[in-house]
Design a protein around this motif. Structure first.
Motif, PDB file in Angstrom:
ATOM      1  N   ARG A  83       0.834  -1.198   0.000  1.00  0.00           N
ATOM      2  CA  ARG A  83       0.000   0.000   0.000  1.00  0.00           C
ATOM      3  C   ARG A  83       0.870   1.249   0.000  1.00  0.00           C
ATOM      4  N   ALA A 132      -0.401   6.254  -7.402  1.00  0.00           N
ATOM      5  CA  ALA A 132      -1.815   6.174  -7.048  1.00  0.00           C
ATOM      6  C   ALA A 132      -2.571   7.385  -7.587  1.00  0.00           C
ATOM      7  N   MET A 163     -12.079   2.427  -5.470  1.00  0.00           N
ATOM      8  CA  MET A 163     -10.842   2.317  -4.707  1.00  0.00           C
ATOM      9  C   MET A 163     -11.156   2.026  -3.250  1.00  0.00           C
ATOM     10  N   LEU A 166      -9.744   2.032   0.540  1.00  0.00           N
ATOM     11  CA  LEU A 166      -8.712   2.679   1.350  1.00  0.00           C
ATOM     12  C   LEU A 166      -8.593   2.010   2.713  1.00  0.00           C
ATOM     13  N   LEU A 215      -4.346   3.990  -0.327  1.00  0.00           N
ATOM     14  CA  LEU A 215      -4.933   3.079  -1.300  1.00  0.00           C
ATOM     15  C   LEU A 215      -4.551   1.638  -0.988  1.00  0.00           C
ATOM     16  N   VAL A 241      -7.872  -1.693  -5.730  1.00  0.00           N
ATOM     17  CA  VAL A 241      -8.509  -0.898  -6.775  1.00  0.00           C
ATOM     18  C   VAL A 241      -9.135  -1.829  -7.811  1.00  0.00           C
TER      19      VAL A 241
END
Length: 218
Positions: free
Chosen positions: A27, A35, A56, A58, A64, A67
């Motif tokens: 991430r 991102a 997306m 989170l 992020l 996705v």
């Protein structure tokens, strides 16, 4: 470590467990300028065609994590060719070491068609639930009649939650790989085994047909 001990089954955890443990680092890697570039690209695609869909996921710190995206053509294709879908996460991207998860269908020309795809930070049940719920929302709430996957337990659990009325079957390609791994000693001792087994697998329409063929070779 796995090589040293003769495989992941001998060290108390799986390769997938290691990948899931590293999801936080992934991430962080993707949360840099890449991102932002991805988001800008998706927004541009949606401006050109409002039927382009993306979502997306989170984490707690608003970084992020996962996705998903699907273009307009794939959404239309699913309306016609969405009865049977294959879902696989065995592909790994080169740069980020994240799982690439495509939804694949087959059209009337027996050609594989893409019905959406995702980049996943891990392969846990919660991640698969998010992805499958997002995917079916993008497809207008229509669940597939059948879905083919590997034998991953987290994936199986997610399918039972999101697609309770969908037939879940294991992909034959993955099964055949396991046959070579688990029954290697049988294959080495009986050179006719794979010929017989392939006949049972590929020429049996019903479970009863398979059992009869196998019994005939006992």
């Amino acid at each position: 470590m796995a090589k040293k001990h003769g495989g992941y089954e001998n060290i108390g955890f799986l390769e997938k467990d290691i990948r899931n443990h590293l999801d936080k680092e992934r991430r962080l890697t993707l949360a840099s300028g890449d991102a932002k570039a991805m988001l800008e690209h998706f927004m541009h695609m949606q401006e050109e065609n409002p039927n382009f869909f993306y979502a997306m996921d989170l984490d707690e710190e608003q970084r992020l994590k996962n996705v998903f995206w699907v273009d307009a053509k794939s959404r239309e294709d699913y309306k016609v060719f969405g009865d049977v879908v294959s879902f696989d996460t065995t592909y790994i991207t080169n740069k980020y070491k994240m799982s690439f998860a495509p939804f694949i269908g087959v059209n009337n020309h027996f050609q594989s068609i893409l019905l959406g795809c995702a980049l996943l930070a891990d392969e846990t049940t919660s991640t698969f639930v998010w992805l499958m719920q997002t995917w079916v929302r993008a497809m207008g709430g229509k669940s597939p009649i059948s879905i083919l996957t590997d034998q991953d337990k987290a994936m199986k659990a997610a399918i039972s939650i999101v697609f309770p009325n969908t037939r879940h079957r294991f992909c034959l390609w993955h099964i055949m790989r396991k046959i070579l791994e688990k029954l290697g000693h049988v294959i080495r001792e009986n050179y006719n085994f794979m010929r017989i087994f392939n006949d049972c697998i590929y020429n049996s329409w019903l479970e009863e047909d398979f059992e009869k063929k196998m019994a005939a070779h006992d």
